[in-house]
Design a protein around this motif. Structure first.
Motif, PDB file in Angstrom:
ATOM      1  N   SER A  25       0.839  -1.197   0.000  1.00 15.83           N
ATOM      2  CA  SER A  25       0.000   0.000   0.000  1.00 15.83           C
ATOM      3  C   SER A  25       0.877   1.252   0.000  1.00 15.83           C
ATOM      4  N   THR A  26       0.737   2.068  -1.020  1.00 15.42           N
ATOM      5  CA  THR A  26       1.561   3.273  -1.097  1.00 15.42           C
ATOM      6  C   THR A  26       1.107   4.316  -0.086  1.00 15.42           C
ATOM      7  N   ASP A  27      -0.136   4.238   0.359  1.00 12.31           N
ATOM      8  CA  ASP A  27      -0.596   5.185   1.384  1.00 12.31           C
ATOM      9  C   ASP A  27       0.234   5.046   2.657  1.00 12.31           C
ATOM     10  N   THR A  28       0.500   3.814   3.049  1.00  4.90           N
ATOM     11  CA  THR A  28       1.324   3.561   4.236  1.00  4.90           C
ATOM     12  C   THR A  28       2.734   4.100   4.034  1.00  4.90           C
ATOM     13  N   HIS A  29       3.303   3.836   2.868  1.00  7.45           N
ATOM     14  CA  HIS A  29       4.663   4.298   2.576  1.00  7.45           C
ATOM     15  C   HIS A  29       4.733   5.831   2.548  1.00  7.45           C
ATOM     16  N   LYS A  30       3.707   6.449   1.994  1.00  5.14           N
ATOM     17  CA  LYS A  30       3.684   7.913   1.952  1.00  5.14           C
ATOM     18  C   LYS A  30       3.594   8.512   3.355  1.00  5.14           C
ATOM     19  N   ARG A  31       2.771   7.919   4.213  1.00  6.16           N
ATOM     20  CA  ARG A  31       2.666   8.409   5.594  1.00  6.16           C
ATOM     21  C   ARG A  31       3.996   8.263   6.334  1.00  6.16           C
ATOM     22  N   GLN A  32       4.662   7.126   6.149  1.00  3.09           N
ATOM     23  CA  GLN A  32       5.956   6.917   6.793  1.00  3.09           C
ATOM     24  C   GLN A  32       7.000   7.890   6.253  1.00  3.09           C
ATOM     25  N   LEU A  33       6.965   8.123   4.967  1.00  3.06           N
ATOM     26  CA  LEU A  33       7.898   9.069   4.352  1.00  3.06           C
ATOM     27  C   LEU A  33       7.692  10.470   4.910  1.00  3.06           C
ATOM     28  N   LEU A  34       6.445  10.909   4.998  1.00  2.82           N
ATOM     29  CA  LEU A  34       6.161  12.238   5.540  1.00  2.82           C
ATOM     30  C   LEU A  34       6.547  12.331   7.012  1.00  2.82           C
ATOM     31  N   SER A  35       6.358  11.255   7.753  1.00  2.00           N
ATOM     32  CA  SER A  35       6.746  11.231   9.159  1.00  2.00           C
ATOM     33  C   SER A  35       8.256  11.396   9.301  1.00  2.00           C
ATOM     34  N   HIS A  57       6.912  10.784  -4.150  1.00  2.00           N
ATOM     35  CA  HIS A  57       5.451  10.654  -4.209  1.00  2.00           C
ATOM     36  C   HIS A  57       5.004  10.263  -5.614  1.00  2.00           C
ATOM     37  N   ASN A  58       5.561  10.914  -6.614  1.00  6.04           N
ATOM     38  CA  ASN A  58       5.190  10.609  -8.000  1.00  6.04           C
ATOM     39  C   ASN A  58       5.592   9.187  -8.373  1.00  6.04           C
ATOM     40  N   ALA A  59       6.781   8.758  -7.943  1.00  5.00           N
ATOM     41  CA  ALA A  59       7.240   7.401  -8.239  1.00  5.00           C
ATOM     42  C   ALA A  59       6.340   6.362  -7.570  1.00  5.00           C
ATOM     43  N   LEU A  60       5.942   6.620  -6.328  1.00  9.92           N
ATOM     44  CA  LEU A  60       5.045   5.691  -5.637  1.00  9.92           C
ATOM     45  C   LEU A  60       3.705   5.579  -6.364  1.00  9.92           C
ATOM     46  N   ASN A  61       3.187   6.710  -6.832  1.00 10.24           N
ATOM     47  CA  ASN A  61       1.918   6.688  -7.573  1.00 10.24           C
ATOM     48  C   ASN A  61       2.050   5.898  -8.866  1.00 10.24           C
ATOM     49  N   VAL A  63       4.304   3.516  -9.609  1.00  7.88           N
ATOM     50  CA  VAL A  63       4.539   2.102  -9.346  1.00  7.88           C
ATOM     51  C   VAL A  63       3.261   1.405  -8.914  1.00  7.88           C
ATOM     52  N   GLU A  64       2.463   2.077  -8.100  1.00  6.67           N
ATOM     53  CA  GLU A  64       1.231   1.463  -7.603  1.00  6.67           C
ATOM     54  C   GLU A  64       0.301   1.073  -8.750  1.00  6.67           C
ATOM     55  N   ASN A  65       0.300   1.848  -9.805  1.00  4.28           N
ATOM     56  CA  ASN A  65      -0.562   1.548 -10.944  1.00  4.28           C
ATOM     57  C   ASN A  65      -0.151   0.274 -11.670  1.00  4.28           C
ATOM     58  N   SER A  66       1.106  -0.145 -11.506  1.00  5.80           N
ATOM     59  CA  SER A  66       1.569  -1.354 -12.182  1.00  5.80           C
ATOM     60  C   SER A  66       1.390  -2.611 -11.339  1.00  5.80           C
ATOM     61  N   PHE A  67       0.969  -2.475 -10.077  1.00  8.06           N
ATOM     62  CA  PHE A  67       0.759  -3.646  -9.216  1.00  8.06           C
ATOM     63  C   PHE A  67      -0.436  -4.443  -9.716  1.00  8.06           C
ATOM     64  N   SER A  68      -0.301  -5.740  -9.719  1.00  9.71           N
ATOM     65  CA  SER A  68      -1.383  -6.607 -10.174  1.00  9.71           C
ATOM     66  C   SER A  68      -2.399  -6.823  -9.057  1.00  9.71           C
ATOM     67  N   PRO A  69      -3.688  -6.720  -9.368  1.00 12.78           N
ATOM     68  CA  PRO A  69      -4.711  -6.988  -8.360  1.00 12.78           C
ATOM     69  C   PRO A  69      -5.076  -8.478  -8.266  1.00 12.78           C
ATOM     70  N   THR A  70      -4.516  -9.299  -9.152  1.00 15.61           N
ATOM     71  CA  THR A  70      -4.900 -10.707  -9.252  1.00 15.61           C
ATOM     72  C   THR A  70      -4.000 -11.588  -8.393  1.00 15.61           C
ATOM     73  N   LEU A  71      -4.335 -11.696  -7.113  1.00  9.90           N
ATOM     74  CA  LEU A  71      -3.549 -12.522  -6.193  1.00  9.90           C
ATOM     75  C   LEU A  71      -3.664 -14.005  -6.493  1.00  9.90           C
ATOM     76  N   GLN A  72      -4.628 -14.376  -7.278  1.00  7.91           N
ATOM     77  CA  GLN A  72      -4.816 -15.778  -7.619  1.00  7.91           C
ATOM     78  C   GLN A  72      -3.591 -16.350  -8.334  1.00  7.91           C
ATOM     79  N   LEU A  73      -2.831 -15.511  -9.015  1.00  7.84           N
ATOM     80  CA  LEU A  73      -1.624 -15.994  -9.676  1.00  7.84           C
ATOM     81  C   LEU A  73      -0.653 -16.587  -8.668  1.00  7.84           C
ATOM     82  N   VAL A  74      -0.549 -15.961  -7.503  1.00  6.00           N
ATOM     83  CA  VAL A  74       0.349 -16.441  -6.454  1.00  6.00           C
ATOM     84  C   VAL A  74      -0.227 -17.699  -5.803  1.00  6.00           C
ATOM     85  N   THR A  75      -1.505 -17.670  -5.487  1.00  2.00           N
ATOM     86  CA  THR A  75      -2.100 -18.833  -4.827  1.00  2.00           C
ATOM     87  C   THR A  75      -2.146 -20.047  -5.752  1.00  2.00           C
ATOM     88  N   ASP A  76      -2.240 -19.819  -7.053  1.00  3.80           N
ATOM     89  CA  ASP A  76      -2.172 -20.944  -8.000  1.00  3.80           C
ATOM     90  C   ASP A  76      -0.795 -21.592  -7.962  1.00  3.80           C
TER      91      ASP A  76
END
Length: 115
Positions: A25-35, A57-61, A63-76
């Protein structure tokens, strides 16, 4: 994996790419970065500059767009490793693992550092 083979234990390595999970989650990373940024001295902030913070911030945004939402690939991969009569030694889940990270692992460190 090879060390455990002597004891009759078979190990399969699952090497996933990036998937949308709580840990990525980039939200968590952004909060830690700002802290951390808020705790820096004014000298350190001046040395890095506001462009540095905005760049991360721009890099995190991006990168987040390239994350796959399909966790089934890992569980398969997990399912195959656990239930197959002849499981593979390595499993790569996700397009980024297969096309970027695995090939990069075979290249010299100097090249991967540039990448």
């Amino acid at each position: 994996r090879i060390e455990m083979q002597h004891f009759g234990v078979r190990i399969s390595i699952i090497e996933p790419g990036f998937f949308r999970t709580a840990i990525t989650s980039t939200d968590t990373h952004k909060r830690q970065l700002l802290s951390c940024w808020d705790r820096l001295t004014q000298e350190a902030k001046a040395a890095y500059g506001d462009r540095y913070l905005q760049g991360i911030h721009n890099a995190l945004n991006m990168v987040e767009n390239s994350f796959s939402p399909t966790l089934q690939l890992v569980t398969d991969c997990m399912e195959h490793a656990l239930t197959s009569c002849h499981p593979r030694a390595r499993y790569s889940a996700g397009w980024d693992a297969k096309l970027i990270y695995i090939p990069l692992s075979y290249l010299p460190s100097a090249f991967t550092d540039l990448f």
